[in-house]
Design a protein around this motif. Sequence first.
Motif, short mmCIF file in Angstrom:
data_model
loop_
_atom_site.label_atom_id
_atom_site.label_comp_id
_atom_site.label_asym_id
_atom_site.label_seq_id
_atom_site.Cartn_x
_atom_site.Cartn_y
_atom_site.Cartn_z
N TRP A 14 6.02 -2.14 -5.06
CA TRP A 14 7.51 -1.82 -3.69
C TRP A 14 7.79 -1.51 -2.78
N LEU A 15 7.16 -1.42 -1.40
CA LEU A 15 7.13 -1.99 -0.58
C LEU A 15 6.98 -3.47 0.05
N ARG A 39 -3.73 -8.02 -8.54
CA ARG A 39 -4.69 -8.00 -9.89
C ARG A 39 -4.26 -8.06 -10.81
N SER A 40 -3.05 -7.93 -11.37
CA SER A 40 -1.91 -9.05 -12.62
C SER A 40 -1.64 -10.31 -12.54
N VAL A 69 -1.05 -1.45 -0.74
CA VAL A 69 -1.37 -0.84 -1.67
C VAL A 69 -2.00 0.62 -2.01
N ARG A 70 -2.17 1.45 -3.35
CA ARG A 70 -1.84 2.44 -3.13
C ARG A 70 -3.28 3.03 -2.39
N1 NAP Z 1 6.72 3.38 -2.09
C1 NAP Z 1 7.29 4.28 -0.58
O1 NAP Z 1 8.66 5.18 -0.64
C2 NAP Z 1 6.08 4.45 0.33
C3 NAP Z 1 6.59 5.02 1.13
C4 NAP Z 1 5.60 5.07 1.99
C5 NAP Z 1 4.55 4.70 2.23
N2 NAP Z 1 3.82 3.88 1.77
C6 NAP Z 1 2.30 3.47 1.05
O2 NAP Z 1 2.79 2.33 0.58
C7 NAP Z 1 1.60 2.07 -0.07
C8 NAP Z 1 2.19 0.73 -1.03
O3 NAP Z 1 2.96 1.47 -1.84
P1 NAP Z 1 4.07 1.35 -3.15
O4 NAP Z 1 4.95 2.18 -3.85
O5 NAP Z 1 4.45 -0.40 -2.40
O6 NAP Z 1 2.76 1.27 -4.31
P2 NAP Z 1 2.68 -0.21 -5.46
O7 NAP Z 1 4.59 -0.67 -5.94
O8 NAP Z 1 2.55 0.84 -6.68
O9 NAP Z 1 2.21 -1.62 -5.39
C9 NAP Z 1 1.01 -1.39 -5.20
C10 NAP Z 1 0.55 -2.95 -5.60
O10 NAP Z 1 -0.62 -3.44 -5.24
C11 NAP Z 1 -1.21 -4.13 -6.27
N3 NAP Z 1 -2.65 -3.83 -6.24
C12 NAP Z 1 -3.26 -2.77 -6.42
N4 NAP Z 1 -4.78 -3.00 -5.84
C13 NAP Z 1 -4.35 -3.92 -5.61
C14 NAP Z 1 -5.83 -4.80 -5.03
N5 NAP Z 1 -6.90 -4.53 -5.68
N6 NAP Z 1 -5.87 -6.41 -5.06
C15 NAP Z 1 -4.21 -6.69 -4.58
N7 NAP Z 1 -3.37 -6.25 -5.41
C16 NAP Z 1 -3.83 -5.08 -5.05
C17 NAP Z 1 -0.52 -3.76 -6.99
O11 NAP Z 1 -0.26 -4.52 -8.17
P3 NAP Z 1 -1.39 -5.13 -9.42
O12 NAP Z 1 -1.51 -3.62 -10.30
O13 NAP Z 1 -0.66 -5.73 -9.83
O14 NAP Z 1 -2.42 -5.71 -8.41
C18 NAP Z 1 0.66 -3.68 -6.78
O15 NAP Z 1 1.39 -4.72 -6.45
C19 NAP Z 1 1.09 2.71 -0.30
O16 NAP Z 1 -0.10 2.69 -0.74
C20 NAP Z 1 1.66 3.96 -0.03
O17 NAP Z 1 1.42 5.46 0.62
C21 NAP Z 1 5.14 3.72 -0.07
#
Ligand code: NAP
Length: 258
Positions: A14-15, A39-40, A69-70
């Motif tokens: 997402w971000l 990863r995917s 990543v989370r």
């Molecule tokens: N969304 C928000 O509103 C928000 C706000 C503030 C802060 N954040 C922070 O931003 C971070 C990301 O949030 P998000 O909402 O963007 O999460 P997300 O949509 O779940 O994205 C996570 C990404 O990480 C990838 N990933 C996971 N494990 C990985 C690995 N080992 N190597 C490479 N890629 C990997 C996933 O793809 P695959 O599954 O294909 O690996 C996915 O593309 C979080 O830590 C969160 O605390 C988010």
Amino acid sequence: MGSKTVGIIGGTGWLGRATAQAALDTGFIEPARLIISNRSGGVAFAPNVTLLSDNQQLVGLSDVVVLSVRPEQFRVLEIDARGKTVVSLMAGVSAAAIRATTGAEVVIRAMPNAAVEIRQSFTPWYSAASLPEHDRQWVQQLFECVGAAGEVPDEHCIDYLSALSGTGPAFPALLYTALANQAAAAGIPQDIAWRAAQAVIVGGGQMLASRDPTQMLDSLMAYRGVTAAALQSLTEQNFEAMVGKAVQEGAEVARRGM
Ligand SMILES: NC(=O)c1ccc[n+]([C@@H]2O[C@H](COP(=O)([O-])OP(=O)(O)OC[C@H]3O[C@@H](n4cnc5c(N)ncnc54)[C@H](OP(=O)(O)O)[C@@H]3O)[C@@H](O)[C@H]2O)c1
């Protein structure tokens, strides 16, 4: 950091994806200087952007490594980023933990939110190492690609703002649903209740983009009528203190770590 190569681990999430897309669209990063990983697998979302599944390879090719990543995914991420600048978007993972896990000496924490999607995030950021002025400007400009940004003086601010800036549309969404549900419960037809609440939150929010909220409240209270009565009721129920407590509880989760 002028024309540095940027690697975004989690760059399809997402971000990560919204930030990457905005940095490309604004010309801040050239496609050939952007690497993303997940990863995917699949295909990169823009021509000439490299998509990798090997995070260490991404680190090796990048000057700046963005961690998008989370937090639970970070715990199992094994990268050696010594000599690189690491920019973390993760909530609840301290700069010290990032430094210890990645070996990077220059760690920056930033807290964008879901409004990156419409390039309306306010992104506070903090550098745990002292940065030369041109690098500070680079970080500021990176986050200005997705809205506005501001450097904060310490990590406490990032943890607190994780529960404020980081929540993005959450507080307005809560008020929106509360207004709609309560209107419906008071006998207003469902569709009208939701449309009325939407206009208050979305339309009202747009007005506030160019108005001072304190002056707005003062002018509306001056009528001493319906609006004043509703706002007075919230004030008497300690609305501000409730909001403060809610944000503090979120911030405490960010401080404790996830
Ligand atoms: N969304 C928000 O509103 C928000 C706000 C503030 C802060 N954040 C922070 O931003 C971070 C990301 O949030 P998000 O909402 O963007 O999460 P997300 O949509 O779940 O994205 C996570 C990404 O990480 C990838 N990933 C996971 N494990 C990985 C690995 N080992 N190597 C490479 N890629 C990997 C996933 O793809 P695959 O599954 O294909 O690996 C996915 O593309 C979080 O830590 C969160 O605390 C988010």
